[in-house]
Design a protein around this motif. Structure first.
Motif, PDB file in Angstrom:
ATOM      1  N   ARG A  86      44.109 -29.380  -7.738  1.00 50.92           N
ATOM      2  CA  ARG A  86      43.930 -30.785  -7.989  1.00 50.92           C
ATOM      3  C   ARG A  86      42.740 -31.129  -7.238  1.00 50.92           C
ATOM      4  O   ARG A  86      42.487 -30.598  -6.174  1.00 50.92           O
ATOM      5  CB  ARG A  86      45.104 -31.397  -7.681  1.00 50.92           C
ATOM      6  CG  ARG A  86      46.332 -31.338  -8.422  1.00 50.92           C
ATOM      7  CD  ARG A  86      47.579 -32.365  -8.120  1.00 50.92           C
ATOM      8  NE  ARG A  86      47.863 -32.108  -6.889  1.00 50.92           N
ATOM      9  CZ  ARG A  86      48.650 -31.315  -6.537  1.00 50.92           C
ATOM     10  NH1 ARG A  86      49.276 -30.544  -7.004  1.00 50.92           N
ATOM     11  NH2 ARG A  86      49.241 -31.066  -4.978  1.00 50.92           N
ATOM     12  N   ILE A  87      42.182 -32.222  -7.932  1.00 53.08           N
ATOM     13  CA  ILE A  87      40.711 -32.956  -6.972  1.00 53.08           C
ATOM     14  C   ILE A  87      41.311 -33.784  -6.085  1.00 53.08           C
ATOM     15  O   ILE A  87      42.089 -34.890  -6.400  1.00 53.08           O
ATOM     16  CB  ILE A  87      39.813 -33.465  -8.133  1.00 53.08           C
ATOM     17  CG1 ILE A  87      39.719 -32.271  -9.166  1.00 53.08           C
ATOM     18  CG2 ILE A  87      38.574 -34.027  -7.403  1.00 53.08           C
ATOM     19  CD1 ILE A  87      38.849 -31.216  -8.681  1.00 53.08           C
ATOM     20  N   ARG A  88      40.765 -33.648  -4.915  1.00 55.28           N
ATOM     21  CA  ARG A  88      41.148 -34.508  -3.624  1.00 55.28           C
ATOM     22  C   ARG A  88      39.747 -35.566  -3.388  1.00 55.28           C
ATOM     23  O   ARG A  88      40.243 -36.518  -2.999  1.00 55.28           O
ATOM     24  CB  ARG A  88      41.201 -33.564  -2.278  1.00 55.28           C
ATOM     25  CG  ARG A  88      42.422 -32.840  -2.513  1.00 55.28           C
ATOM     26  CD  ARG A  88      43.714 -33.475  -2.327  1.00 55.28           C
ATOM     27  NE  ARG A  88      43.978 -34.253  -1.332  1.00 55.28           N
ATOM     28  CZ  ARG A  88      44.392 -33.733   0.119  1.00 55.28           C
ATOM     29  NH1 ARG A  88      44.760 -32.513   0.133  1.00 55.28           N
ATOM     30  NH2 ARG A  88      44.332 -34.459   1.059  1.00 55.28           N
ATOM     31  N   TYR A  89      38.760 -35.094  -3.856  1.00 59.60           N
ATOM     32  CA  TYR A  89      37.490 -35.634  -3.656  1.00 59.60           C
ATOM     33  C   TYR A  89      36.493 -35.113  -4.444  1.00 59.60           C
ATOM     34  O   TYR A  89      36.120 -34.005  -4.962  1.00 59.60           O
ATOM     35  CB  TYR A  89      37.183 -35.631  -2.286  1.00 59.60           C
ATOM     36  CG  TYR A  89      35.802 -36.316  -1.746  1.00 59.60           C
ATOM     37  CD1 TYR A  89      35.880 -38.018  -1.943  1.00 59.60           C
ATOM     38  CD2 TYR A  89      34.576 -35.831  -1.666  1.00 59.60           C
ATOM     39  CE1 TYR A  89      34.750 -38.663  -1.623  1.00 59.60           C
ATOM     40  CE2 TYR A  89      33.306 -36.401  -1.533  1.00 59.60           C
ATOM     41  CZ  TYR A  89      33.378 -37.965  -1.368  1.00 59.60           C
ATOM     42  OH  TYR A  89      32.370 -38.738  -1.210  1.00 59.60           O
ATOM     43  N   ASP A  90      35.465 -36.149  -5.228  1.00 64.45           N
ATOM     44  CA  ASP A  90      34.366 -35.822  -6.032  1.00 64.45           C
ATOM     45  C   ASP A  90      33.632 -36.883  -5.763  1.00 64.45           C
ATOM     46  O   ASP A  90      33.666 -38.151  -6.448  1.00 64.45           O
ATOM     47  CB  ASP A  90      34.834 -35.462  -7.322  1.00 64.45           C
ATOM     48  CG  ASP A  90      33.623 -34.702  -8.103  1.00 64.45           C
ATOM     49  OD1 ASP A  90      32.655 -35.304  -7.829  1.00 64.45           O
ATOM     50  OD2 ASP A  90      33.692 -33.685  -8.728  1.00 64.45           O
ATOM     51  N   ASN A  91      32.465 -36.808  -5.299  1.00 63.38           N
ATOM     52  CA  ASN A  91      31.395 -38.050  -5.008  1.00 63.38           C
ATOM     53  C   ASN A  91      30.650 -38.278  -6.612  1.00 63.38           C
ATOM     54  O   ASN A  91      30.021 -39.323  -6.282  1.00 63.38           O
ATOM     55  CB  ASN A  91      30.457 -37.763  -3.995  1.00 63.38           C
ATOM     56  CG  ASN A  91      29.475 -36.599  -4.485  1.00 63.38           C
ATOM     57  OD1 ASN A  91      29.819 -35.960  -5.438  1.00 63.38           O
ATOM     58  ND2 ASN A  91      28.560 -36.461  -3.496  1.00 63.38           N
ATOM     59  N   ALA A  92      30.815 -37.575  -7.433  1.00 61.04           N
ATOM     60  CA  ALA A  92      30.152 -37.987  -8.521  1.00 61.04           C
ATOM     61  C   ALA A  92      31.078 -38.499  -9.693  1.00 61.04           C
ATOM     62  O   ALA A  92      30.699 -38.968 -11.094  1.00 61.04           O
ATOM     63  CB  ALA A  92      29.421 -36.712  -9.329  1.00 61.04           C
ATOM     64  N   ILE A  96      38.948 -39.880  -9.868  1.00 61.73           N
ATOM     65  CA  ILE A  96      39.293 -38.530  -9.945  1.00 61.73           C
ATOM     66  C   ILE A  96      40.500 -38.009 -10.459  1.00 61.73           C
ATOM     67  O   ILE A  96      40.921 -37.032 -10.644  1.00 61.73           O
ATOM     68  CB  ILE A  96      39.292 -37.982  -8.350  1.00 61.73           C
ATOM     69  CG1 ILE A  96      40.480 -38.756  -7.522  1.00 61.73           C
ATOM     70  CG2 ILE A  96      38.105 -38.002  -7.873  1.00 61.73           C
ATOM     71  CD1 ILE A  96      40.544 -38.109  -6.074  1.00 61.73           C
ATOM     72  N   SER A  97      41.535 -39.226 -10.590  1.00 63.40           N
ATOM     73  CA  SER A  97      43.075 -38.862 -11.159  1.00 63.40           C
ATOM     74  C   SER A  97      42.815 -38.515 -12.695  1.00 63.40           C
ATOM     75  O   SER A  97      43.645 -37.703 -13.300  1.00 63.40           O
ATOM     76  CB  SER A  97      43.692 -40.067 -10.894  1.00 63.40           C
ATOM     77  OG  SER A  97      43.240 -41.205 -11.731  1.00 63.40           O
ATOM     78  N   GLU A  98      41.732 -38.772 -13.329  1.00 63.20           N
ATOM     79  CA  GLU A  98      41.630 -38.399 -14.662  1.00 63.20           C
ATOM     80  C   GLU A  98      40.902 -36.839 -14.872  1.00 63.20           C
ATOM     81  O   GLU A  98      40.881 -36.506 -16.108  1.00 63.20           O
ATOM     82  CB  GLU A  98      40.791 -39.394 -15.461  1.00 63.20           C
ATOM     83  CG  GLU A  98      41.389 -40.821 -15.445  1.00 63.20           C
ATOM     84  CD  GLU A  98      40.594 -41.787 -16.125  1.00 63.20           C
ATOM     85  OE1 GLU A  98      39.408 -41.356 -16.516  1.00 63.20           O
ATOM     86  OE2 GLU A  98      40.944 -43.052 -16.377  1.00 63.20           O
ATOM     87  N   MET A  99      40.634 -36.305 -13.507  1.00 66.77           N
ATOM     88  CA  MET A  99      39.863 -35.169 -13.785  1.00 66.77           C
ATOM     89  C   MET A  99      41.073 -33.941 -14.094  1.00 66.77           C
ATOM     90  O   MET A  99      42.093 -34.163 -13.706  1.00 66.77           O
ATOM     91  CB  MET A  99      39.157 -34.789 -12.514  1.00 66.77           C
ATOM     92  CG  MET A  99      38.055 -35.727 -12.341  1.00 66.77           C
ATOM     93  SD  MET A  99      36.991 -35.499 -10.792  1.00 66.77           S
ATOM     94  CE  MET A  99      36.471 -33.942 -11.375  1.00 66.77           C
ATOM     95  N   GLU A 100      40.522 -33.004 -14.908  1.00 70.08           N
ATOM     96  CA  GLU A 100      41.352 -31.938 -15.115  1.00 70.08           C
ATOM     97  C   GLU A 100      41.657 -31.018 -14.075  1.00 70.08           C
ATOM     98  O   GLU A 100      40.955 -30.933 -12.845  1.00 70.08           O
ATOM     99  CB  GLU A 100      40.656 -30.957 -16.386  1.00 70.08           C
ATOM    100  CG  GLU A 100      40.548 -31.893 -17.591  1.00 70.08           C
ATOM    101  CD  GLU A 100      40.101 -30.865 -18.615  1.00 70.08           C
ATOM    102  OE1 GLU A 100      39.451 -29.576 -18.165  1.00 70.08           O
ATOM    103  OE2 GLU A 100      39.657 -31.295 -19.617  1.00 70.08           O
ATOM    104  N   ASN A 101      42.574 -30.316 -14.101  1.00 70.37           N
ATOM    105  CA  ASN A 101      42.911 -29.340 -12.978  1.00 70.37           C
ATOM    106  C   ASN A 101      41.649 -28.013 -12.966  1.00 70.37           C
ATOM    107  O   ASN A 101      41.431 -27.773 -13.950  1.00 70.37           O
ATOM    108  CB  ASN A 101      44.279 -28.742 -13.119  1.00 70.37           C
ATOM    109  CG  ASN A 101      44.655 -27.778 -12.038  1.00 70.37           C
ATOM    110  OD1 ASN A 101      44.058 -26.690 -11.599  1.00 70.37           O
ATOM    111  ND2 ASN A 101      45.681 -28.201 -11.275  1.00 70.37           N
TER     112      ASN A 101
END
Length: 576
Positions: A86-92, A96-101
């Motif tokens: 799971r993504i905890r952080y992404d500056n781009a 991030i909740s919609e990002m895939e595993n």
């Protein structure tokens, strides 16, 4: 299209060097890209460590990572991923909740097994291409990424300077290869010229020059060996022509066969003899293997137990005698020689007969001399009886001396005809000398000797032999023709080279004409004891025939119509 040696050699080296150069270029570019990628990954690894320390120094609040923006490149993408993906952080990405595993991302999978991993692909979140680098730490993953834009591509692109160097080296190598191939090609062409000379005889060997190196030495040795080969070939051809001329002009029938009984060469005389011996006209020499007359020769050739290389046999057919010889060569080929020895056989038999005649003729006077002398020595005889036996012994001695002298003269005429001195001889002078020498015998037998030849008849010959011709003919008349007869000697014709003479008498002649053809044989007698009773040696007419032949003439005998014997002979004219 047929390629020359130079083109083939150049193409071969071009293909080999092209494959080698392509492999080197591909390997170098791959290694250079790998090296630059590793350099870039090391930078990204440093960024990942910075992010990891920032995570470790503050509470686990993903938003605290925003403070790193001023420390890191502005286009660097940071991603914090927990062990579950799971993504905890992404500056781009804002949400991030919609990002895939991300646990199945290539770089994460690689980092999970190797602690670090990288990948270049288009992001599914914002559809931008990135160079991803992920690092596994205790309990989470840190991923940093740089946009895969023109700058990154340029950085990862291999340096073309090395490629230009490789291409320049490749071109220089091709030039060297082409130059070397050209030199080798010139040597090959010169060697080809030698083969052209061997076939067409059109290249001057003295005009062929090779470079001053190992290849030139090889070429010159080939030229020298070729010259020796051509000289040997010319000598072999010359010797072969001599051999063929000898075979064709040979008085023997020759035929050569291979080891497989195949006819290789034969002369015309062999076919002539073969046709005489075989049944029916033949043109193939191999038919002799089927002829019964050659059965012994065929048996010798096919008998494997016989180790001899030479076989000879005699064949007699239709009154002629042939010697058949077979020679087997080292290569199992063989030659068959047919030689007509009929003449030699007749000569051998004639020699045997002549030897017997000589022995018989010598035995008679020797026996008479011995008997007379034994009578004188053993018995008490009165002077008149002694003189009688001594006179008998003397007469036999005279006969023996004449016989030996006549045999010596015949042998000299046959063996050494050039030993007789030839000169211009007037026949009339010879006849006058002869008549004076024989005046007493001619008067005793009432023989009139006349001639009609003219004083200008000059022949080229030996005076003593010409005298012996007329002397022996006259002695023959005195002994056998009878009394009260006439001898006539005439020149009945002449041509450019010869005078033709007739020597005739009016005596008894020879009633049995079958004897005429044998009158000139040595020791031949019409009836036994005729020569011996009259005191002759039995060689007189043989001397006449040989003496006439030495003067390049011929002689024949015949009975005259009116009685008596006539000799017709020719003598060579003297030179003008």
């Amino acid at each position: 299209m047929r390629l020359g040696y130079k083109q083939k050699l150049t193409c071969s080296f071009v293909i080999i060097f092209s494959l080698f150069t392509t492999g080197v270029v591909l390997l170098e570019r791959s290694q250079e890209k790998e090296y630059k990628t590793k350099v870039l990954e090391e930078r990204l690894d440093t960024y990942a460590d910075i992010v990891n320390r920032a995570i470790a120094l503050q509470p686990p609040d993903p938003c605290g990572l925003d403070s790193l923006k001023d420390l890191l490149p502005h286009n660097l993408r940071l991603t914090w991923i927990d062990p579950d993906g799971r993504i905890r952080y992404d500056n781009a990405v804002d949400n991030i909740s919609e990002m895939e595993n991300h646990l199945m991302r290539p770089e994460i999978i690689e980092a999970g097994t190797k602690n670090s991993g990288s990948d270049i692909r288009v992001s599914a979140s914002n559809e931008k291409a990135y160079l991803y680098y992920a690092r596994k730490y205790n309990g989470y993953y840190v991923r940093v990424a740089l946009p895969y834009d023109i700058r990154i591509r340029s950085f990862l692109r291999p340096d073309h300077i090395y490629l230009y160097y490789i291409f320049a080296l490749f071109a220089a190598t091709l030039l060297i290869i082409n130059f070397t191939a050209g030199r080798l090609s010139r040597i090959i062409r010169k060697l080809k010229h030698l083969t052209d000379y061997a076939e067409n005889k059109a290249i001057d060997l003295d005009a062929v020059h090779f470079p001053n190196d190992e290849s030139g030495e090889i070429g010159m040795k080939i030229v020298q060996n070729f010259n020796r080969l051509k000289d040997s070939e010319r000598k072999i051809i010359l010797e072969r022509e001599k051999l063929l001329q000898h075979v064709h002009s040979s008085e023997e029938g020759l035929c050569f066969f291979s080891a497989g009984r195949k006819v290789e060469f034969y002369n015309g005389l062999f076919i002539q003899y073969l046709n005489f011996l075989a049944d029916g006209a033949q043109s193939d020499p191999s038919v002799l293997f089927d002829e019964p007359l050659f059965r012994e020769t065929v048996a010798f050739l096919f008998d494997t137990d016989v180790k001899a290389c030479y076989f000879e046999t005699k064949i007699e057919k239709q009154g002629r005698t042939f010697i058949l010889r077979t020679n087997i060569f080292d290569d199992a080929g063989f030659e068959i020689i047919i030689n007509d020895v009929t003449k030699q056989e007749k000569t051998r038999l004639l020699k045997q007969e002549m030897t017997g005649n000589i022995t018989h003729e010598l035995r008679t006077p020797v026996t008479g001399i011995r008997g007379c002398l034994e009578t004188v020595l053993k018995y008490d005889l009165n002077p008149e009886q002694k003189n009688h036996f001594i006179q008998q012994a003397y007469d036999q001695t005279v006969n023996l001396s004449e016989l030996i002298q006549d045999m010596s003269l015949i042998g000299k005429i046959e063996a050494a005809p050039r030993s007789f001195k030839l000169e211009q001889v007037a026949i009339k002078e010879v006849l006058e000398e002869l008549k004076n020498d024989l005046c007493m015998p001619l008067r005793q037998h009432a023989i009139d000797m006349v001639w009609n030849i003219g004083g200008e008849i000059i022949v080229k010959g030996n005076r003593n032999l010409l005298y012996s011709i007329f002397r022996n003919l006259t002695d023959n008349v005195v002994r056998y023709a009878g009394n009260n007869i006439r001898i006539e000697i005439n020149k009945y014709a002449e041509d450019k080279g010869f005078y033709y003479f007739s020597y005739a008498d009016t005596g008894v002649g020879i009633p049995e004409e079958q004897h005429l053809s044998r009158l000139f044989e040595r020791f031949y007698r019409i009836n036994e004891g005729r020569t011996r009773d009259t005191g002759g040696s039995g060689l007189g007419l043989s001397i006449v025939k040989n003496a006439v032949a030495l003067h390049r003439g011929t002689i024949i005998a015949k009975n005259r119509t009116g009685g008596g014997l006539e000799f017709l002979f020719s003598l060579q004219k003297a030179d003008e």
